[in-house]
Design a protein around this motif. Structure first.
Motif, PDB file in Angstrom:
ATOM      1  N   ALA A  51       0.853  -1.223   0.047  1.00  0.00           N
ATOM      2  CA  ALA A  51      -0.061  -0.096   0.056  1.00  0.00           C
ATOM      3  C   ALA A  51       0.843   1.237  -0.053  1.00  0.00           C
ATOM      4  O   ALA A  51       0.630   2.017  -0.727  1.00  0.00           O
ATOM      5  CB  ALA A  51      -0.868  -0.208   1.400  1.00  0.00           C
ATOM      6  N   VAL A  80      -5.420   3.350  -3.094  1.00  0.00           N
ATOM      7  CA  VAL A  80      -5.477   1.950  -2.642  1.00  0.00           C
ATOM      8  C   VAL A  80      -6.432   2.071  -1.454  1.00  0.00           C
ATOM      9  O   VAL A  80      -6.623   2.800  -0.490  1.00  0.00           O
ATOM     10  CB  VAL A  80      -3.783   2.034  -2.144  1.00  0.00           C
ATOM     11  CG1 VAL A  80      -3.903   0.422  -1.269  1.00  0.00           C
ATOM     12  CG2 VAL A  80      -3.096   1.775  -3.376  1.00  0.00           C
ATOM     13  N   ALA A 114      -4.176   6.470   1.206  1.00  0.00           N
ATOM     14  CA  ALA A 114      -4.840   5.144   1.448  1.00  0.00           C
ATOM     15  C   ALA A 114      -6.051   5.112   2.315  1.00  0.00           C
ATOM     16  O   ALA A 114      -5.946   5.779   3.507  1.00  0.00           O
ATOM     17  CB  ALA A 114      -3.715   3.987   1.680  1.00  0.00           C
TER      18      ALA A 114
END
Length: 292
Positions: free
Chosen positions: A16, A26, A160
């Protein structure tokens, strides 16, 4: 581009972090807490000493380079306890010495630093019954749970999304193409899905329609309270390498002892195929060799 990473352990966290650094959107999924599986139970070893020439060793060498660089890049988080302490592999029989020296010779040809040494100069408390010893200065260690959370924190700062308590149930398909996953928290679409669920990766892959031959193998170690440092390397018996690489399902043990940057000492080790049985039991400890 959108990518789903299944698994919030150290591998999923590292994936990630790298993807978000490249501008990819992500989402990290985990059915429990981050760093809640293998990454919470491992020793955090970053080793070349237990790997022979080939793809796995090449990945380990690359990994060591990346960890050494990254330890100074991850900011605003507790220390990952990165320690380039080196490894010391010791044989206590003539047969073990021959095997160790042959293995080390093959590693040197692949770029591993493997020096024949007098082990007592590095570890004075070592048993006197040594027939050979090889020092691997490239071996290192991190605290795996902290490292995982640090990588996830960096991925979050880069955009993320981490969703805990979201278990993958089935694939979402467009024709014959995987276009996302169905989870206990709803459906999620993505251009790509990365399975990084550690020993559960075979189970997750099967739910997505892929046969992935990954099976769990359990190990047991003892962790002491903090104490003054007496052990300065990862020290293990030469038979450890064979046990790690073995496909045998039966209980196997080998002598390993090492200190951590926080002051605890890790003593082991064992490995056994017994599914996902996580109960703590001391049977494997009784099998550990008495000589250290």
């Amino acid at each position: 581009m959108k990518v789903i990473v299944v698994g919030a352990g150290v591998v999923g966290a590292a994936v990630a972090r790298e993807l978000t650094g490249a501008g990819v959107a992500v989402t990290v999924l985990d059915r429990s807490a981050s760093a809640g599986g293998t990454s919470a139970a491992g020793e955090g070893n970053l080793l070349v000493s237990d790997k022979g020439p080939g793809a796995e060793l090449e990945l380990a060498q690359r990994s060591l380079t990346l960890w050494a660089a990254m330890k100074d890049e991850v900011e605003g988080f507790p220390s990952m306890e990165y320690e380039a302490k080196g490894g010391l592999v010791v044989a206590t029989t003539e047969a073990g010495a021959a095997g160790l020296q042959s293995f080390a010779s093959s590693q040197r040809g692949a770029g591993v630093i493997a020096d024949d040494v007098d082990p007592h100069e590095l570890e004075p408390d070592l048993t006197p019954d040594c027939t050979a010893a090889v020092h691997y200065p490239q071996d290192a260690q991190v605290q795996p749970a902290i490292a995982t959370e640090a990588l996830l924190a960096e991925a979050r700062r880069r955009g993320a999304v981490v969703r805990q308590g979201a278990e993958v149930l089935a694939p979402l398909l467009v024709g014959d193409r995987l276009a996302g996953v169905r989870t206990t928290a709803g459906d999620l679409l993505a251009d790509h899905v990365v399975v990084a669920a550690g020993p559960w990766s075979g189970e997750v892959a099967a739910r997505l329609g892929v046969a992935l031959p990954v099976r769990p193998r359990r190990g047991t170690i003892l962790v002491t309270t903090r104490m003054p440092q007496r052990i300065r390397h990862k020290v293990y018996d030469a038979d450890y390498v064979g046990a790690v690489g073995s496909s045998d399902a039966a209980l196997q043990t080998s002598s390993v002892v090492e200190s951590t940057a926080s002051g605890t000492v890790l003593i082991g080790s064992s490995r056994e195929r017994r599914g996902f049985d996580g109960r703590i039991e001391h049977g494997s400890c009784r099998r550990w060799p008495r000589r250290r």
